[in-house]
Write an enzyme that holds these catalytic residues in place. Sequence first.
Site, mmCIF file in Angstrom:
data_model
loop_
_atom_site.group_PDB
_atom_site.id
_atom_site.type_symbol
_atom_site.label_atom_id
_atom_site.label_comp_id
_atom_site.label_asym_id
_atom_site.label_seq_id
_atom_site.Cartn_x
_atom_site.Cartn_y
_atom_site.Cartn_z
ATOM 1 N NE ARG A 81 -3.511 -2.244 2.837
ATOM 2 C CZ ARG A 81 -3.216 -3.375 3.481
ATOM 3 N NH1 ARG A 81 -2.009 -3.525 4.040
ATOM 4 N NH2 ARG A 81 -4.095 -4.353 3.569
ATOM 5 C CE1 TYR A 137 -5.993 -8.015 -6.392
ATOM 6 C CE2 TYR A 137 -6.031 -9.125 -4.272
ATOM 7 C CZ TYR A 137 -5.865 -7.983 -5.023
ATOM 8 O OH TYR A 137 -5.572 -6.807 -4.408
ATOM 9 N NE ARG A 158 -2.706 -3.680 -1.161
ATOM 10 C CZ ARG A 158 -2.280 -4.524 -0.236
ATOM 11 N NH1 ARG A 158 -0.994 -4.790 -0.126
ATOM 12 N NH2 ARG A 158 -3.128 -5.135 0.580
ATOM 13 C CG HIS A 162 -4.986 0.488 -3.652
ATOM 14 N ND1 HIS A 162 -4.253 0.282 -2.503
ATOM 15 C CD2 HIS A 162 -6.001 -0.408 -3.608
ATOM 16 C CE1 HIS A 162 -4.806 -0.692 -1.793
ATOM 17 N NE2 HIS A 162 -5.870 -1.125 -2.445
ATOM 18 C CG HIS A 200 -5.618 -9.163 1.725
ATOM 19 N ND1 HIS A 200 -5.803 -9.589 0.423
ATOM 20 C CD2 HIS A 200 -5.566 -7.803 1.657
ATOM 21 C CE1 HIS A 200 -5.850 -8.541 -0.372
ATOM 22 N NE2 HIS A 200 -5.720 -7.458 0.348
ATOM 23 C CE LYS A 224 -6.161 -1.021 5.005
ATOM 24 N NZ LYS A 224 -7.457 -1.273 4.348
#
Length: 311
Positions: free
Chosen positions: A165, A290, A258, A255, A281, A187
């Site tokens: 990110r 994806y 990514r 983004h 994730h 995150k």
Amino acid sequence: MTETGFLTTERVRGHIADWHRELSAIRRLSPKTLEAYGRDLDFFFIFLANHLGGEVSLDKLKALTNADLRAFMAARRAKGAGSRTLARGLSGIKSFFTYLERNNIMALEALSVVRSPKLPKTLPKALTVPEAKATLESTKDLEDTPWIAARDTAVIALCYGSGLRISEALGLTRTDLDSQSLRVKGKGGKTRLVPLIAPVRRAVEDYLAQCPFALDANEPMFRGVRGGVLSPRLIQYRVEQLRSALGLPPSATPHALRHSFATHLLGKGGDLRSIQELLGHASLSTTQIYTHIDTSHLLSSYHKAHPRNQS
């Protein structure tokens, strides 16, 4: 005066004006957002004037039921409003009623149980491999200052070559780097290790060799022209320039690089679990989006190449 002005009582109009002033002066919403909120409230009051009959007063607003609100949503949808438009409109309406409640004017319990329309999941818009490569190779052509060109190239290389990110890339310190991997804080403060492939490593080393500022080992290494921590907006602007120069679609953003990292890995046979870990994730279901992209690619290739599909 908008059409709403003729369909509401003077008291309601006053509260609408105060709400607008609060959004502008205190919450500092953009003019476009203010315009959209005002337009959505117009639609709501125009509907209520027809639905309830006559001028809309505070008493009529207090008496609104779930059925009234559902009827409004149904009327908007019947006129072609999609889920995103309805969700945005409901957000503006809730903002107005939240203002009324916060100022002890009235509360509308019915609105708290109305759910926003479920929005369809949108697939990430990945760049093609040639587009991603062109983005990396062309960055230096847009900047005359060598160290800034090297800096922007390194950040973009980290987004595409390591799947970071933009906030993760700009948060990297020199202690997060070694010859083989990156230590990335993602995150929720979770840390992961991401392989550092040779082209990305060279881009970062090129920047570090040219950076004119003394970099503390534990501070973010990407700097602005005055030595402060680099703003993500500058990288977003650089990608906008690349978009224009290379004729890339509007979906080409930092983004999207990514997303391209993950999509291209999957297209080359990458394992979904491994890609999940590389992206940071928390849930595999987030990564599984994806697979839809890659499945489309595989089906397209199948229809073009399978012998039984040839006419």
